[in-house]
Design a protein around this motif. Structure first.
Motif, PDB file in Angstrom:
ATOM      1  N   TYR A 113      13.954  12.939 -26.040  1.00 17.14           N
ATOM      2  CA  TYR A 113      15.231  12.659 -25.393  1.00 17.14           C
ATOM      3  C   TYR A 113      15.620  11.195 -25.526  1.00 17.14           C
ATOM      4  O   TYR A 113      16.802  10.854 -25.626  1.00 17.14           O
ATOM      5  N   THR A 114      14.641  10.305 -25.521  1.00 14.74           N
ATOM      6  CA  THR A 114      14.941   8.889 -25.759  1.00 14.74           C
ATOM      7  C   THR A 114      15.570   8.704 -27.131  1.00 14.74           C
ATOM      8  O   THR A 114      16.558   7.979 -27.290  1.00 14.74           O
ATOM      9  N   LEU A 115      14.993   9.358 -28.140  1.00 12.87           N
ATOM     10  CA  LEU A 115      15.531   9.257 -29.500  1.00 12.87           C
ATOM     11  C   LEU A 115      16.937   9.846 -29.579  1.00 12.87           C
ATOM     12  O   LEU A 115      17.832   9.258 -30.218  1.00 12.87           O
ATOM     13  N   ILE A 116      17.168  10.989 -28.929  1.00 12.18           N
ATOM     14  CA  ILE A 116      18.489  11.615 -28.967  1.00 12.18           C
ATOM     15  C   ILE A 116      19.541  10.710 -28.326  1.00 12.18           C
ATOM     16  O   ILE A 116      20.634  10.496 -28.877  1.00 12.18           O
ATOM     17  N   ILE A 117      19.229  10.152 -27.152  1.00 16.94           N
ATOM     18  CA  ILE A 117      20.184   9.269 -26.464  1.00 16.94           C
ATOM     19  C   ILE A 117      20.411   7.994 -27.261  1.00 16.94           C
ATOM     20  O   ILE A 117      21.543   7.507 -27.392  1.00 16.94           O
ATOM     21  N   PHE A 118      19.324   7.429 -27.800  1.00 13.17           N
ATOM     22  CA  PHE A 118      19.413   6.204 -28.605  1.00 13.17           C
ATOM     23  C   PHE A 118      20.334   6.417 -29.808  1.00 13.17           C
ATOM     24  O   PHE A 118      21.235   5.604 -30.077  1.00 13.17           O
ATOM     25  N   LEU A 119      20.134   7.511 -30.525  1.00 16.72           N
ATOM     26  CA  LEU A 119      20.964   7.790 -31.692  1.00 16.72           C
ATOM     27  C   LEU A 119      22.404   8.107 -31.281  1.00 16.72           C
ATOM     28  O   LEU A 119      23.351   7.737 -31.992  1.00 16.72           O
ATOM     29  N   PHE A 120      22.569   8.778 -30.140  1.00 18.93           N
ATOM     30  CA  PHE A 120      23.931   9.087 -29.678  1.00 18.93           C
ATOM     31  C   PHE A 120      24.736   7.815 -29.433  1.00 18.93           C
ATOM     32  O   PHE A 120      25.897   7.705 -29.841  1.00 18.93           O
ATOM     33  N   VAL A 121      24.107   6.823 -28.777  1.00 19.45           N
ATOM     34  CA  VAL A 121      24.825   5.578 -28.463  1.00 19.45           C
ATOM     35  C   VAL A 121      25.163   4.809 -29.735  1.00 19.45           C
ATOM     36  O   VAL A 121      26.287   4.315 -29.906  1.00 19.45           O
ATOM     37  N   LEU A 122      24.189   4.696 -30.649  1.00 22.32           N
ATOM     38  CA  LEU A 122      24.432   3.918 -31.862  1.00 22.32           C
ATOM     39  C   LEU A 122      25.375   4.639 -32.827  1.00 22.32           C
ATOM     40  O   LEU A 122      26.260   4.023 -33.421  1.00 22.32           O
ATOM     41  N   LEU A 123      25.190   5.945 -32.977  1.00 23.57           N
ATOM     42  CA  LEU A 123      26.017   6.685 -33.932  1.00 23.57           C
ATOM     43  C   LEU A 123      27.435   6.925 -33.418  1.00 23.57           C
ATOM     44  O   LEU A 123      28.305   7.317 -34.197  1.00 23.57           O
ATOM     45  N   LYS A 124      27.655   6.699 -32.128  1.00 21.51           N
ATOM     46  CA  LYS A 124      29.024   6.875 -31.635  1.00 21.51           C
ATOM     47  C   LYS A 124      29.963   5.861 -32.289  1.00 21.51           C
ATOM     48  O   LYS A 124      31.152   6.146 -32.465  1.00 21.51           O
ATOM     49  N   TYR A 125      29.425   4.702 -32.663  1.00 23.98           N
ATOM     50  CA  TYR A 125      30.268   3.711 -33.335  1.00 23.98           C
ATOM     51  C   TYR A 125      30.774   4.266 -34.666  1.00 23.98           C
ATOM     52  O   TYR A 125      31.959   4.122 -34.999  1.00 23.98           O
ATOM     53  N   LEU A 126      29.883   4.920 -35.422  1.00 18.65           N
ATOM     54  CA  LEU A 126      30.313   5.535 -36.683  1.00 18.65           C
ATOM     55  C   LEU A 126      31.292   6.676 -36.429  1.00 18.65           C
ATOM     56  O   LEU A 126      32.252   6.865 -37.187  1.00 18.65           O
ATOM     57  N   PHE A 127      31.045   7.428 -35.360  1.00 20.74           N
ATOM     58  CA  PHE A 127      31.951   8.511 -35.000  1.00 20.74           C
ATOM     59  C   PHE A 127      33.342   7.973 -34.664  1.00 20.74           C
ATOM     60  O   PHE A 127      34.364   8.534 -35.090  1.00 20.74           O
ATOM     61  N   LEU A 128      33.391   6.858 -33.907  1.00 23.38           N
ATOM     62  CA  LEU A 128      34.682   6.261 -33.563  1.00 23.38           C
ATOM     63  C   LEU A 128      35.389   5.721 -34.802  1.00 23.38           C
ATOM     64  O   LEU A 128      36.623   5.827 -34.914  1.00 23.38           O
ATOM     65  N   GLN A 129      34.616   5.136 -35.728  1.00 21.98           N
ATOM     66  CA  GLN A 129      35.229   4.640 -36.960  1.00 21.98           C
ATOM     67  C   GLN A 129      35.848   5.790 -37.745  1.00 21.98           C
ATOM     68  O   GLN A 129      36.967   5.668 -38.290  1.00 21.98           O
ATOM     69  N   LEU A 130      35.140   6.922 -37.806  1.00 22.70           N
ATOM     70  CA  LEU A 130      35.663   8.078 -38.527  1.00 22.70           C
ATOM     71  C   LEU A 130      36.918   8.624 -37.857  1.00 22.70           C
ATOM     72  O   LEU A 130      37.930   8.881 -38.527  1.00 22.70           O
ATOM     73  N   MET A 131      36.857   8.794 -36.523  1.00 24.63           N
ATOM     74  CA  MET A 131      38.022   9.322 -35.808  1.00 24.63           C
ATOM     75  C   MET A 131      39.176   8.328 -35.835  1.00 24.63           C
ATOM     76  O   MET A 131      40.347   8.728 -35.898  1.00 24.63           O
ATOM     77  N   GLY A 132      38.865   7.034 -35.781  1.00 28.71           N
ATOM     78  CA  GLY A 132      39.921   6.037 -35.872  1.00 28.71           C
ATOM     79  C   GLY A 132      40.627   6.077 -37.220  1.00 28.71           C
ATOM     80  O   GLY A 132      41.850   5.898 -37.306  1.00 28.71           O
ATOM     81  N   PHE A 133      39.859   6.320 -38.277  1.00 30.78           N
ATOM     82  CA  PHE A 133      40.461   6.454 -39.614  1.00 30.78           C
ATOM     83  C   PHE A 133      41.333   7.708 -39.694  1.00 30.78           C
ATOM     84  O   PHE A 133      42.434   7.689 -40.252  1.00 30.78           O
ATOM     85  N   ILE A 134      40.843   8.823 -39.114  1.00 30.13           N
ATOM     86  CA  ILE A 134      41.598  10.079 -39.165  1.00 30.13           C
ATOM     87  C   ILE A 134      42.899   9.962 -38.376  1.00 30.13           C
ATOM     88  O   ILE A 134      43.959  10.398 -38.824  1.00 30.13           O
ATOM     89  N   PHE A 135      42.835   9.336 -37.181  1.00 33.94           N
ATOM     90  CA  PHE A 135      44.023   9.226 -36.322  1.00 33.94           C
ATOM     91  C   PHE A 135      44.861   7.993 -36.652  1.00 33.94           C
ATOM     92  O   PHE A 135      45.943   7.817 -36.090  1.00 33.94           O
ATOM     93  N   GLY A 136      44.352   7.113 -37.523  1.00 31.71           N
ATOM     94  CA  GLY A 136      45.102   5.922 -37.884  1.00 31.71           C
ATOM     95  C   GLY A 136      45.159   4.874 -36.797  1.00 31.71           C
ATOM     96  O   GLY A 136      46.154   4.144 -36.685  1.00 31.71           O
ATOM     97  N   VAL A 137      44.093   4.769 -35.977  1.00 26.93           N
ATOM     98  CA  VAL A 137      44.066   3.782 -34.886  1.00 26.93           C
ATOM     99  C   VAL A 137      42.794   2.941 -35.000  1.00 26.93           C
ATOM    100  O   VAL A 137      42.135   2.634 -34.016  1.00 26.93           O
ATOM    101  N   GLY A 138      42.446   2.568 -36.225  1.00 25.31           N
ATOM    102  CA  GLY A 138      41.209   1.828 -36.452  1.00 25.31           C
ATOM    103  C   GLY A 138      41.142   0.497 -35.738  1.00 25.31           C
ATOM    104  O   GLY A 138      40.036  -0.007 -35.450  1.00 25.31           O
ATOM    105  N   GLU A 139      42.289  -0.105 -35.393  1.00 30.34           N
ATOM    106  CA  GLU A 139      42.280  -1.424 -34.764  1.00 30.34           C
ATOM    107  C   GLU A 139      41.736  -1.401 -33.339  1.00 30.34           C
ATOM    108  O   GLU A 139      41.340  -2.445 -32.806  1.00 30.34           O
ATOM    109  N   MET A 140      41.700  -0.240 -32.704  1.00 30.28           N
ATOM    110  CA  MET A 140      41.236  -0.178 -31.320  1.00 30.28           C
ATOM    111  C   MET A 140      39.792   0.311 -31.201  1.00 30.28           C
ATOM    112  O   MET A 140      39.235   0.348 -30.104  1.00 30.28           O
ATOM    113  N   VAL A 141      39.154   0.644 -32.324  1.00 31.41           N
ATOM    114  CA  VAL A 141      37.809   1.206 -32.283  1.00 31.41           C
ATOM    115  C   VAL A 141      36.805   0.213 -31.722  1.00 31.41           C
ATOM    116  O   VAL A 141      35.972   0.552 -30.873  1.00 31.41           O
ATOM    117  N   LEU A 142      36.853  -1.032 -32.171  1.00 31.66           N
ATOM    118  CA  LEU A 142      35.864  -2.020 -31.740  1.00 31.66           C
ATOM    119  C   LEU A 142      35.955  -2.284 -30.248  1.00 31.66           C
ATOM    120  O   LEU A 142      34.933  -2.333 -29.551  1.00 31.66           O
TER     121      LEU A 142
END
Length: 343
Positions: free
Chosen positions: A223-252
């Motif tokens: 569970y530590t590994l799952i939570i750790f990866l969830f927090v870090l990989l959410k940044y990549l997820f936001l970058q992908l969704m920001g690209f799809i929705f065209g709102v990349g400037e607010m991702v950071l």
């Protein structure tokens, strides 16, 4: 028990030596004091036999309750066989459900209700990892004081301008960021494991691998590994969704607020776990409720705080932008609450 072909007999099962066997056996009998129902966690295609008669087949991976009363006669011994075509059945999950006892007093039943006693190994593992969490936070405070203050100081936590200071100004893959996320992931995993003493109740865990009480440390690390990866990989997820929705400037800005709120609120988790360890034997239902509310509040507040921060920097009247935030914050929150709290 397991079946030894060379000896043509059933011999005791040893977990360390018989992991390759797909069929497990147990002698059972029924009397007037025995509950004929059994509960267990099963993967799809798990089969139950009584004296080589098929009585149950699991149609999906789930928890089941099976009533064997129509197959059993009192006083007769039967051979219960549990078999799965691909892997060894999860035999520790098999148990007889507890029936409510008839009250023998006019006092309320709750006075005589037995309390669930935690195994000593369960408590020892939680305390051991609690010490590790404390050491990690102490080391982070001494080694990365400015980063620590940018997350856990109240004045920094409440100001929007501090999103570009300290730890939040560093790249996501920075060592100090990884260590802070690791400390949060371990403390969050400990609370999840503590609340769900019977870890087969966790939908996510039962889908991943066969859970036994013997590998509690493995579950905490998983569970530590799952939570750790969830927090870090959410940044990549936001970058992908920001690209799809065209709102990349607010991702950071969105990810920085998510990380600041999650790590800041995460400091409460070790104290909730201490409360759990101290009061579980006396008021288990109250402590269980407090722990679940704490987990829910952490996730919900993080989502609301992220919404608030983004709304102050960008207008949320645009339906397109609102849909993006729902896809990146609300839906993941609902999935987490379903997997962790409302199982």
């Amino acid at each position: 028990m397991i079946y030894k072909e060379g000896q043509n007999k059933l011999v005791p099962y040893l977990p360390e030596f018989h992991d390759e066997h797909l069929a497990l056996y147990q002698w059972v009998s029924l009397d007037r004091f025995t509950n004929p129902k059994i509960e267990f966690a099963a993967r799809k295609e798990l089969c139950l036999f009584l004296d080589n008669q098929l009585v149950f087949v699991a149609d999906s991976t789930a928890r089941y309750t099976v009533d064997l009363s129509k197959y059993l006669k009192p006083g007769k011994k039967y051979l219960l066989s549990v078999w799965h075509p691909d892997q060894q059945p999860n035999y520790p999950s098999f148990k007889v459900p507890q029936e409510q006892l008839v009250s023998i007093s006019t006092r309320p039943d709750s006075i005589y209700r037995p309390l669930v006693k935690q195994p000593d190994g369960h408590r020892s593992a939680l305390i051991f990892f609690m010490v590790i969490v404390g050491l990690i936070y102490g080391a982070l405070r001494m080694t990365f004081y400015n980063d620590f203050a940018s997350i856990f100081r109240w004045s920094s936590f409440t100001k929007l301008s501090t999103l570009e200071d300290g730890l939040l100004a560093k790249p996501v893959g920075n060592w100090s960021s990884i260590l802070f996320v690791l400390a949060f992931a371990l403390s969050f995993a400990l609370l999840i494991v503590a609340v769900h003493t019977d870890l087969e109740d966790l939908a996510l865990l039962s889908q991943l691998f066969t859970a036994t009480q013997a590998d509690l440390i493995s579950k905490i690390l998983l569970y530590t590994l799952i939570i750790f990866l969830f927090v870090l990989l959410k940044y990549l997820f936001l970058q992908l969704m920001g690209f799809i929705f065209g709102v990349g400037e607010m991702v950071l800005s969105q990810y920085r607020e998510f990380l600041r709120t999650l790590l800041g609120m995460g400091l409460i988790l070790p104290f909730v776990l201490l409360l759990y360890l101290g009061l579980w034997t006396s008021i288990p239902q109250v402590v269980y409720w407090i722990a679940n509310v704490s987990i829910t509040a952490l996730l919900v507040f993080t989502m609301m705080r992220t919404f608030h921060t983004v709304s102050k920097k960008y207008s949320l009247q645009n339906l397109h932008l609102f849909s993006y935030l729902c896809a990146t914050e609300v839906i993941p929150l609902m999935i987490l609450l379903k997997l962790i709290v409302f199982v």
